[in-house]
Write a protein that holds these residues in place. Structure first.
Motif, short mmCIF file in Angstrom:
data_model
loop_
_atom_site.label_atom_id
_atom_site.label_comp_id
_atom_site.label_asym_id
_atom_site.label_seq_id
_atom_site.Cartn_x
_atom_site.Cartn_y
_atom_site.Cartn_z
N ALA A 62 1.88 1.97 -3.51
CA ALA A 62 0.71 2.46 -4.26
C ALA A 62 0.45 3.93 -3.94
O ALA A 62 0.18 4.74 -4.85
CB ALA A 62 -0.52 1.61 -3.94
N GLU A 63 0.53 4.31 -2.65
CA GLU A 63 0.31 5.72 -2.31
C GLU A 63 1.41 6.60 -2.86
O GLU A 63 1.15 7.71 -3.35
CB GLU A 63 0.19 5.91 -0.79
N THR B 135 3.05 10.22 3.76
CA THR B 135 2.10 9.16 3.43
C THR B 135 1.68 8.49 4.73
O THR B 135 2.24 8.75 5.79
CB THR B 135 2.72 8.08 2.51
N TYR C 90 0.83 2.39 6.94
CA TYR C 90 0.30 1.06 6.61
C TYR C 90 0.71 0.01 7.62
O TYR C 90 0.29 0.09 8.77
CB TYR C 90 0.63 0.69 5.16
N ASN C 91 1.52 -0.98 7.27
CA ASN C 91 1.85 -2.08 8.18
C ASN C 91 2.95 -1.73 9.19
O ASN C 91 3.35 -2.59 9.97
CB ASN C 91 2.26 -3.33 7.39
N GLN D 108 0.83 -1.22 0.00
CA GLN D 108 0.00 0.00 0.00
C GLN D 108 0.86 1.26 0.00
O GLN D 108 0.48 2.28 -0.57
CB GLN D 108 -0.95 0.04 1.20
#
Length: 173
Positions: free
Chosen positions: A46-47, A68, A71-72, A43
């Motif tokens: 992708a961002e 950004t 995410y994980n 992700q």
């Protein structure tokens, strides 16, 4: 502002933001950049791809920063900044490196983030000599803290003991 030095893997820190020593494409790379992208998951890539290019192949010019989600990662956000490649010190490297710290801190403040961790920007594959880079990092963070309330907590996340010792020496000078 509380400023600390940790010998740690920056991807394990549960702070509001960690800083990524990125390249201008923001599409991942080696060193800290690669580790952050791997830990954050697809992700993040992708961002980063969705961030508009300011010129072909460049989403974040050297000396600037972009933010950004994390995410994980345990960190909520990633602030990507592009440090200068060391070319001997006569190509405005110190000004660009200082700008990385100010731009990252500005984004943290703008987004209401209370805690942030920095790696040793440009000291890996970009070849910036740590003895020259560390005093710039400490100077910029200290100057920021004298002028602003946020972020309240800054960590210099050092991968090795030698780098951590350089930061501690510069901080407690």
């Amino acid at each position: 502002m509380r400023i600390e030095v940790f010998q740690t893997d920056i991807t394990t820190l549960a702070l509001d933001a960690i800083v990524n020593a990125a390249n201008e494409s923001l599409l991942g790379g080696g060193g800290v950049d690669g580790a952050i992208h791997r830990a954050a998951g697809p992700q993040l890539l992708a961002e980063c791809r969705a961030i508009p290019q300011v010129r072909p192949g460049v989403r974040c010019p050297t000396g600037e920063a972009r933010i950004t989600l994390g995410y994980n990662l345990p960190a909520r956000h990633v602030i990507h900044t592009v440090g200068p490649v060391w070319r001997g010190g006569n190509f405005d490297e110190s000004t660009l490196l200082a700008s990385c710290y100010r731009a990252s801190l500005h984004l943290a403040m703008e987004h209401g983030l209370a805690s942030i961790a920095f790696p040793a920007i440009s000291c890996g594959i970009y070849g910036y000599p740590p003895d020259s880079a560390v005093p710039i990092a400490v100077r910029e963070v200290s100057a920021w803290s004298a002028m602003h309330q946020a972020p309240a907590h800054v960590v210099f996340a050092c991968f090795g003991a030698g780098m951590a010792a350089l930061y501690r020496a510069a901080l407690f000078k």
